[in-house]
Design a protein around this motif. Structure first.
Motif, PDB file in Angstrom:
ATOM      1  N   PRO A  32      44.464  28.431  39.826  1.00  0.00           N
ATOM      2  CA  PRO A  32      45.113  28.709  38.484  1.00  0.00           C
ATOM      3  C   PRO A  32      45.639  30.414  38.489  1.00  0.00           C
ATOM      4  O   PRO A  32      44.852  31.070  39.288  1.00  0.00           O
ATOM      5  CB  PRO A  32      44.594  28.509  37.193  1.00  0.00           C
ATOM      6  N   GLN A  33      46.724  30.878  38.352  1.00  0.00           N
ATOM      7  CA  GLN A  33      47.235  31.999  38.191  1.00  0.00           C
ATOM      8  C   GLN A  33      46.361  32.993  37.169  1.00  0.00           C
ATOM      9  O   GLN A  33      46.100  34.169  37.294  1.00  0.00           O
ATOM     10  CB  GLN A  33      48.707  32.126  37.919  1.00  0.00           C
ATOM     11  N   THR A  34      45.544  32.361  36.259  1.00  0.00           N
ATOM     12  CA  THR A  34      44.754  33.157  35.404  1.00  0.00           C
ATOM     13  C   THR A  34      43.482  33.485  35.835  1.00  0.00           C
ATOM     14  O   THR A  34      42.474  34.169  35.345  1.00  0.00           O
ATOM     15  CB  THR A  34      44.382  32.281  34.220  1.00  0.00           C
ATOM     16  N   SER A  35      43.326  32.993  37.297  1.00  0.00           N
ATOM     17  CA  SER A  35      41.939  33.336  37.752  1.00  0.00           C
ATOM     18  C   SER A  35      41.806  35.022  37.958  1.00  0.00           C
ATOM     19  O   SER A  35      42.803  35.567  38.455  1.00  0.00           O
ATOM     20  CB  SER A  35      41.865  32.668  39.384  1.00  0.00           C
ATOM     21  N   THR A  36      40.742  35.570  38.128  1.00  0.00           N
ATOM     22  CA  THR A  36      40.144  36.944  37.965  1.00  0.00           C
ATOM     23  C   THR A  36      40.113  37.423  39.390  1.00  0.00           C
ATOM     24  O   THR A  36      40.306  38.636  39.574  1.00  0.00           O
ATOM     25  CB  THR A  36      39.172  37.278  37.257  1.00  0.00           C
ATOM     26  N   SER A  37      40.272  36.494  40.280  1.00  0.00           N
ATOM     27  CA  SER A  37      40.077  37.106  41.972  1.00  0.00           C
ATOM     28  C   SER A  37      41.389  37.661  42.310  1.00  0.00           C
ATOM     29  O   SER A  37      42.394  37.502  41.796  1.00  0.00           O
ATOM     30  CB  SER A  37      40.078  35.650  42.931  1.00  0.00           C
ATOM     31  N   LYS A  38      41.374  38.896  42.867  1.00  0.00           N
ATOM     32  CA  LYS A  38      42.474  39.439  43.565  1.00  0.00           C
ATOM     33  C   LYS A  38      43.376  38.630  44.469  1.00  0.00           C
ATOM     34  O   LYS A  38      44.344  39.008  44.806  1.00  0.00           O
ATOM     35  CB  LYS A  38      41.840  40.774  44.329  1.00  0.00           C
ATOM     36  N   THR A  39      42.694  38.003  45.012  1.00  0.00           N
ATOM     37  CA  THR A  39      43.411  37.125  46.185  1.00  0.00           C
ATOM     38  C   THR A  39      44.288  35.920  45.551  1.00  0.00           C
ATOM     39  O   THR A  39      43.570  35.258  44.937  1.00  0.00           O
ATOM     40  CB  THR A  39      42.552  36.459  47.442  1.00  0.00           C
ATOM     41  N   LYS A  40      45.545  36.127  45.848  1.00  0.00           N
ATOM     42  CA  LYS A  40      46.381  35.070  45.226  1.00  0.00           C
ATOM     43  C   LYS A  40      46.727  34.061  46.299  1.00  0.00           C
ATOM     44  O   LYS A  40      46.450  34.189  47.475  1.00  0.00           O
ATOM     45  CB  LYS A  40      47.686  35.872  44.719  1.00  0.00           C
TER      46      LYS A  40
END
Length: 371
Positions: A109-117
């Protein structure tokens, strides 16, 4: 530094030789509702294109959160990512050298806090869970359970956790940041014993991040509470053989692999049946039954349903605002439909299956018709 940070240059296939992209010039056809129906449709499906470069079955398709890509998990283990604007292969994440199929896919999900998209997660029938960075083609992380076969995976809406299920009937919940096992759900309390056979579908409840809903071969849908680490109640009846369980707004959708009463809606809290959706409508409808492998609500609003399967080898899209009547059918596929998906904006729908062809259709509002 983010442990998933990617430095490499992207691997892009779009400037290479074109693959076979056709405008529904295969044996499949689009059928519209009966013109004599007293409840006229307000939507229609329009073919966008088909992608037919796969040499094996397609077991899962999934649109990206931004709707610009669609990923396909194939019977030879390969994962291919196509551009939804052109239909061309954009990225290939695995070579297809595995003897076992890629059975399920989810975009982080785009809401994930990870920097990697642009991260995609996959499960395979060999027990492998893999995180992929699509633009570099790199596998970021692998979890291997060689004694198991995995058929289902899903992210929690915020992307902080994901869960898997498969042959061993155990639901495993992982922390997305550390990739460590956070909970193992098995068995049940006094209300339900949990699953007694393979699990083919798994969904986090978007309204309650502690709840997971699953379905499988044992003719039950199980409702699990992560805090209790076991199933807390069940719905008896649905025979689930693919990614055909969904939940939105306290309504559970089930698509059963059987010739009758295959598409049903259930009350999430009581477990009572709300409605069995009629599959055949109109005088000209095929009499051959459709045994469902896949079913899904439209994203967010849940005002549409798409489902497909074997027997009649077809998929249908239903309008929940018009009495759950179908407003489009993809009929005449040469082999079963195994997988379906709505785009995040609900403007596209995709169906794919045993013939290796990915069909992408646009959903259009009929002019002058209210939603």
């Amino acid at each position: 530094m983010d442990s998933e940070e990617i430095d490499s240059s992207p691997v892009d296939f779009e400037d290479q030789a074109p693959i076979e992209i056709r405008r529904f010039e295969d044996k499949a056809r689009i059928e519209e509702p009966d013109s004599n129906d007293r409840v006229p449709p307000t939507k229609r499906i329009v073919p966008k294109f088909i992608i037919s470069d796969n040499q094996s079955e397609v077991f899962c398709v999934r649109f990206s959160p931004e709707n610009n890509y669609i990923a396909a998990g194939c019977g030879d283990g390969s994962i291919k990512v196509y551009n939804t604007g052109t239909g061309r292969l954009a990225y290939q994440l695995s070579s297809g050298s595995s003897d076992m199929p890629t059975t399920c896919l989810r975009w982080r999900p785009q809401t994930s806090t990870s920097k990697t998209k642009n991260v995609l997660i996959s499960v395979n029938a060999d027990g492998m869970v893999q995180h992929w960075h699509i633009t570099s083609g790199k596998c970021l992380h692998s979890i291997n359970d060689p004694e198991n076969q995995l058929y289902a995976i899903d992210y929690r809406d915020d992307g902080a956790f994901f869960a898997t299920a498969g042959k061993d009937k155990v639901i495993r919940v992982y922390d997305e940041a550390t990739k460590s096992l956070a909970a193992t759900l098995t068995g049940g309390g006094s209300a339900t014993p949990g699953h007694s056979n393979r699990v083919f579908s798994l969904k986090f409840n978007p309204a309650d991040s502690n709840v997971i809903v699953t379905g499988g071969w044992d003719n039950t849908i199980q409702i699990w509470d992560i805090r209790m680490q076991h199933a807390v109640r069940s719905i008896y009846g649905p025979h689930i053989c693919g990614d055909s369980v969904d939940i939105q707004n306290d309504v559970v959708l089930s698509g059963s692999w059987r010739p009758e009463e295959q598409l049903q809606l259930w009350d999430y809290r009581s477990g009572d049946i709300i409605e069995t959706i009629k599959w055949r409508h109109g005088i000209g409808s095929s009499t051959e039954p459709c045994l469902l492998y896949a079913a899904q609500f439209s994203k967010g609003s849940a005002d549409m349903i798409v489902a497909g399967g074997s027997g009649s080898n077809e998929a249908k899209i239903f309008d929940r605002t018009r009495g759950n009547r179908p407003f489009g059918t993809i009929a005449g596929m040469t082999r079963a439909c195994y997988t379906v998906d709505f785009s995040a904006d609900n403007k596209m729908v995709s169906v794919a299956g045993g013939d290796g062809t990915i069909r992408i259709l646009e959903i259009q509002q009929l002019e002058g018709k209210k939603k």
